[in-house]
Design a protein around this motif. Structure first.
Motif, PDB file in Angstrom:
ATOM      1  N   ALA A 195       6.650  10.579   8.975  1.00 28.11           N
ATOM      2  CA  ALA A 195       6.378  10.289  10.389  1.00 28.11           C
ATOM      3  C   ALA A 195       4.881  10.106  10.631  1.00 28.11           C
ATOM      4  CB  ALA A 195       6.923  11.416  11.262  1.00 28.11           C
ATOM      5  N   ALA A 196       4.058  10.923   9.993  1.00 29.97           N
ATOM      6  CA  ALA A 196       2.608  10.803  10.162  1.00 29.97           C
ATOM      7  C   ALA A 196       2.099   9.464   9.624  1.00 29.97           C
ATOM      8  CB  ALA A 196       1.894  11.957   9.466  1.00 29.97           C
ATOM      9  N   LEU A 197       2.638   9.021   8.504  1.00 29.22           N
ATOM     10  CA  LEU A 197       2.213   7.738   7.934  1.00 29.22           C
ATOM     11  C   LEU A 197       2.639   6.557   8.797  1.00 29.22           C
ATOM     12  CD1 LEU A 197       3.006   8.287   4.148  1.00 29.22           C
ATOM     13  CD2 LEU A 197       0.752   8.167   5.220  1.00 29.22           C
ATOM     14  N   LEU A 198       3.733   6.717   9.524  1.00 38.16           N
ATOM     15  CA  LEU A 198       4.280   5.622  10.326  1.00 38.16           C
ATOM     16  C   LEU A 198       3.833   5.648  11.785  1.00 38.16           C
ATOM     17  CD1 LEU A 198       7.770   5.762   8.692  1.00 38.16           C
ATOM     18  CD2 LEU A 198       6.261   3.776   8.661  1.00 38.16           C
ATOM     19  N   VAL A 229       7.890  11.967  -2.561  1.00 34.69           N
ATOM     20  CA  VAL A 229       8.171  10.936  -1.562  1.00 34.69           C
ATOM     21  C   VAL A 229       7.055   9.908  -1.620  1.00 34.69           C
ATOM     22  CG1 VAL A 229       8.440  10.443   0.906  1.00 34.69           C
ATOM     23  CG2 VAL A 229       9.399  12.558  -0.066  1.00 34.69           C
ATOM     24  N   VAL A 230       7.444   8.632  -1.714  1.00 37.49           N
ATOM     25  CA  VAL A 230       6.496   7.524  -1.712  1.00 37.49           C
ATOM     26  C   VAL A 230       6.864   6.617  -0.542  1.00 37.49           C
ATOM     27  CG1 VAL A 230       5.534   5.583  -3.014  1.00 37.49           C
ATOM     28  CG2 VAL A 230       6.355   7.624  -4.232  1.00 37.49           C
ATOM     29  N   VAL A 231       5.887   6.308   0.286  1.00 35.56           N
ATOM     30  CA  VAL A 231       6.083   5.392   1.409  1.00 35.56           C
ATOM     31  C   VAL A 231       5.145   4.211   1.173  1.00 35.56           C
ATOM     32  CG1 VAL A 231       6.004   5.087   3.911  1.00 35.56           C
ATOM     33  CG2 VAL A 231       6.651   7.317   2.947  1.00 35.56           C
ATOM     34  N   LYS A 274       0.878  -1.166   0.000  1.00 30.59           N
ATOM     35  CA  LYS A 274       0.000   0.000   0.000  1.00 30.59           C
ATOM     36  C   LYS A 274       0.915   1.215   0.000  1.00 30.59           C
ATOM     37  CE  LYS A 274      -3.805   0.197   2.301  1.00 30.59           C
ATOM     38  NZ  LYS A 274      -4.841   0.252   3.319  1.00 30.59           N
ATOM     39  N   ASP A 275       0.797   2.042  -1.034  1.00 33.10           N
ATOM     40  CA  ASP A 275       1.690   3.181  -1.188  1.00 33.10           C
ATOM     41  C   ASP A 275       0.964   4.493  -0.945  1.00 33.10           C
ATOM     42  OD1 ASP A 275       3.679   1.415  -1.960  1.00 33.10           O
ATOM     43  OD2 ASP A 275       3.495   1.858  -4.089  1.00 33.10           O
ATOM     44  N   TRP A 276       1.668   5.418  -0.309  1.00 34.67           N
ATOM     45  CA  TRP A 276       1.209   6.780  -0.100  1.00 34.67           C
ATOM     46  C   TRP A 276       2.271   7.685  -0.706  1.00 34.67           C
ATOM     47  CZ3 TRP A 276      -3.505   7.583   2.146  1.00 34.67           C
ATOM     48  CH2 TRP A 276      -4.063   6.482   2.801  1.00 34.67           C
ATOM     49  N   VAL A 325       8.952  -1.487   5.107  1.00 31.98           N
ATOM     50  CA  VAL A 325       8.477  -0.199   4.617  1.00 31.98           C
ATOM     51  C   VAL A 325       9.459   0.216   3.532  1.00 31.98           C
ATOM     52  CG1 VAL A 325       8.126   2.235   5.189  1.00 31.98           C
ATOM     53  CG2 VAL A 325       7.411   0.462   6.794  1.00 31.98           C
ATOM     54  N   ARG A 326       8.934   0.550   2.368  1.00 34.08           N
ATOM     55  CA  ARG A 326       9.781   0.969   1.246  1.00 34.08           C
ATOM     56  C   ARG A 326       9.608   2.473   1.046  1.00 34.08           C
ATOM     57  NH1 ARG A 326      11.897  -1.697  -3.620  1.00 34.08           N
ATOM     58  NH2 ARG A 326      12.227  -0.101  -5.198  1.00 34.08           N
ATOM     59  N   ILE A 327      10.706   3.175   1.125  1.00 38.42           N
ATOM     60  CA  ILE A 327      10.714   4.619   0.937  1.00 38.42           C
ATOM     61  C   ILE A 327      11.354   4.909  -0.409  1.00 38.42           C
ATOM     62  CG2 ILE A 327      11.708   6.790   1.766  1.00 38.42           C
ATOM     63  CD1 ILE A 327      11.572   5.439   4.593  1.00 38.42           C
ATOM     64  N   GLN A 328      10.690   5.758  -1.184  1.00 35.61           N
ATOM     65  CA  GLN A 328      11.235   6.179  -2.468  1.00 35.61           C
ATOM     66  C   GLN A 328      11.213   7.704  -2.524  1.00 35.61           C
ATOM     67  OE1 GLN A 328       9.607   3.795  -5.906  1.00 35.61           O
ATOM     68  NE2 GLN A 328       8.121   3.275  -4.316  1.00 35.61           N
TER      69      GLN A 328
END
Length: 133
Positions: A24-27, A64-66, A3-5, A73-76
């Motif tokens: 930080a808000a997403l996590l 930024v994609v989380v 699931k990407d944000w 957790v994949r950060i782009q």
């Protein structure tokens, strides 16, 4: 299935802090160590995008994609490309003021890399292991 944000940011130095807050808000609710590592990774990759790529030019941007899976957790951070390929640099002395960003990313991430994008620009990504219950 991940699931990407995602969120776009203007390519200005002060937006790096906004990108960290977004992650930080997403996590929220995740293990605090994961949150700290993710915020550090987003901050370093976003700062590199603004400092070393066309994202930092007039009207530039970065994204930024989380992404979340059960295991990581994949950060782009997608930028507008630059002259050189991102790489871990050796730091020769404690007095060196820069060059540690990707070294810190590689220390936090279980894996990371760089992928050029067909339309130009590039994606620098990092995967952080999720701590299970």
């Amino acid at each position: 299935m991940p699931k990407d944000w995602a969120r776009m940011f203007p390519g200005q130095a002060w937006q790096v802090a906004e990108a960290r807050h977004f992650a930080a808000a997403l996590l929220e609710g995740e293990d605090p160590r994961l949150v700290d590592d993710a915020v550090l990774v987003v901050g370093e990759l976003a700062a590199n995008a603004v400092r070393h790529t066309r994202s930092g030019w007039y009207l530039g941007w970065f994204q930024v994609v989380v992404g979340f899976t059960d295991d990581f957790v994949r950060i782009q951070v997608i930028d507008q490309g630059g002259e050189s390929e991102p790489q871990v640099r050796s730091v020769n002395s404690a007095e060196d003021q820069s060059g540690r960003g990707l070294l810190m990313v590689s220390a936090c991430a279980k894996d990371w890399g760089v992928k050029d994008r067909p339309a130009g620009g590039r994606c620098v990504w990092a995967e952080l292991a999720r701590v299970s219950g």
